[in-house]
Design a protein around this motif. Structure first.
Motif, PDB file in Angstrom:
ATOM      1  N   THR A 134      21.864  19.774  27.883  1.00 45.52           N
ATOM      2  CA  THR A 134      21.815  18.377  28.328  1.00 45.52           C
ATOM      3  C   THR A 134      20.650  17.657  27.652  1.00 45.52           C
ATOM      4  O   THR A 134      20.786  16.520  27.180  1.00 45.52           O
ATOM      5  CB  THR A 134      21.669  18.295  29.857  1.00 45.52           C
ATOM      6  OG1 THR A 134      22.739  19.015  30.458  1.00 45.52           O
ATOM      7  CG2 THR A 134      21.633  16.872  30.354  1.00 45.52           C
ATOM      8  N   VAL A 135      19.509  18.322  27.595  1.00 42.72           N
ATOM      9  CA  VAL A 135      18.323  17.733  26.960  1.00 42.72           C
ATOM     10  C   VAL A 135      18.600  17.489  25.480  1.00 42.72           C
ATOM     11  O   VAL A 135      18.245  16.430  24.943  1.00 42.72           O
ATOM     12  CB  VAL A 135      17.083  18.638  27.155  1.00 42.72           C
ATOM     13  CG1 VAL A 135      15.891  18.119  26.353  1.00 42.72           C
ATOM     14  CG2 VAL A 135      16.726  18.748  28.634  1.00 42.72           C
ATOM     15  N   ARG A 136      19.239  18.438  24.811  1.00 47.05           N
ATOM     16  CA  ARG A 136      19.571  18.265  23.390  1.00 47.05           C
ATOM     17  C   ARG A 136      20.490  17.056  23.183  1.00 47.05           C
ATOM     18  O   ARG A 136      20.298  16.285  22.238  1.00 47.05           O
ATOM     19  CB  ARG A 136      20.233  19.526  22.836  1.00 47.05           C
ATOM     20  CG  ARG A 136      19.284  20.678  22.647  1.00 47.05           C
ATOM     21  CD  ARG A 136      19.990  21.880  22.001  1.00 47.05           C
ATOM     22  NE  ARG A 136      19.114  23.017  21.954  1.00 47.05           N
ATOM     23  CZ  ARG A 136      18.148  23.209  21.055  1.00 47.05           C
ATOM     24  NH1 ARG A 136      17.964  22.310  20.117  1.00 47.05           N
ATOM     25  NH2 ARG A 136      17.394  24.278  21.097  1.00 47.05           N
ATOM     26  N   GLN A 137      21.467  16.897  24.069  1.00 45.04           N
ATOM     27  CA  GLN A 137      22.384  15.753  23.965  1.00 45.04           C
ATOM     28  C   GLN A 137      21.634  14.440  24.195  1.00 45.04           C
ATOM     29  O   GLN A 137      21.851  13.456  23.475  1.00 45.04           O
ATOM     30  CB  GLN A 137      23.528  15.896  24.977  1.00 45.04           C
ATOM     31  CG  GLN A 137      24.508  16.993  24.628  1.00 45.04           C
ATOM     32  CD  GLN A 137      25.500  17.270  25.745  1.00 45.04           C
ATOM     33  OE1 GLN A 137      25.294  16.868  26.902  1.00 45.04           O
ATOM     34  NE2 GLN A 137      26.583  17.985  25.403  1.00 45.04           N
ATOM     35  N   GLN A 138      20.735  14.436  25.188  1.00 39.50           N
ATOM     36  CA  GLN A 138      19.951  13.237  25.447  1.00 39.50           C
ATOM     37  C   GLN A 138      19.035  12.921  24.263  1.00 39.50           C
ATOM     38  O   GLN A 138      18.863  11.757  23.889  1.00 39.50           O
ATOM     39  CB  GLN A 138      19.141  13.401  26.736  1.00 39.50           C
ATOM     40  CG  GLN A 138      20.008  13.386  27.979  1.00 39.50           C
ATOM     41  CD  GLN A 138      19.240  13.784  29.223  1.00 39.50           C
ATOM     42  OE1 GLN A 138      18.395  14.671  29.187  1.00 39.50           O
ATOM     43  NE2 GLN A 138      19.563  13.123  30.332  1.00 39.50           N
ATOM     44  N   ALA A 139      18.457  13.956  23.663  1.00 36.39           N
ATOM     45  CA  ALA A 139      17.593  13.762  22.499  1.00 36.39           C
ATOM     46  C   ALA A 139      18.394  13.161  21.342  1.00 36.39           C
ATOM     47  O   ALA A 139      17.919  12.238  20.664  1.00 36.39           O
ATOM     48  CB  ALA A 139      16.949  15.079  22.092  1.00 36.39           C
TER      49      ALA A 139
END
Length: 180
Positions: A134-139
């Motif tokens: 999720t963090v990678r997608q948000q980044a």
């Protein structure tokens, strides 16, 4: 310093007792060479006492001056700390405003702040109690909205203004390296 005062007091006492001994020796008609020897010892004691007294006063003044400088430095640090807190707040507001201009969601803004702080995707996921994916997608969304190609460029975007004054210097260095 109290040790020095004790040593000086002892030297003064030794000097006084030695002077009394010399007076007694003169009254007892002790040989002159013995009186001269004891007089030299008294003179050396006087010189040592004067030197130690002078050195003690000099070091005492130095300690007082150093203590004064420490107090002044503490005041400067306190002042700088308040200036740094103020600058950090201003910087945080400027960053948050830029996030608003890029139309980050609340979650993206949180992730973006943590990216700027240098946390890894795994650490951000732990802090936010979410999955690393999720963090990678948000980044990725953050990079796209801010029109940068990754974390380093994203962070550098915010540092650019702080190093602006050195850009001419860096350009000259690069130009000289290319010319060589």
């Amino acid at each position: 310093m109290k040790k020095d005062v004790v040593i000086i007091a002892l030297l003064v006492l030794i000097m006084l007792f030695k002077l009394l001994d010399i007076v007694a020796d003169v009254q007892l008609d002790i040989p002159l060479w013995h009186i001269m020897q004891e007089s030299v010892l008294v003179l050396l004691t006087i010189i040592g006492t004067v030197y130690l007294s002078y050195d003690l006063r000099r070091r005492s003044r130095q300690v007082k001056a150093l203590a004064h400088r420490v107090v002044q430095a503490d005041k400067q640090i306190d002042n700088m700390s308040s200036q740094m807190r103020s600058a950090r707040q201003e910087y945080s507001h400027a960053v948050a405003n830029q996030f608003g201009l890029w139309e980050f969601t609340k979650s993206e803004a949180q992730v973006a702040f943590l990216l700027l702080k240098g946390l890894s995707f795994k650490e951000i996921a732990e802090v936010r109690q979410t999955k690393e994916k999720t963090v990678r997608q948000q980044a990725s969304s953050i990079y796209a909205k801010s029109e940068v190609d990754g974390r380093h460029t994203f962070c550098a975007w915010f540092m650019e203004d702080f190093i602006q004054e050195h850009n001419d210097e860096f350009a000259a260095i690069i130009a000289s390296n290319e010319a060589a």
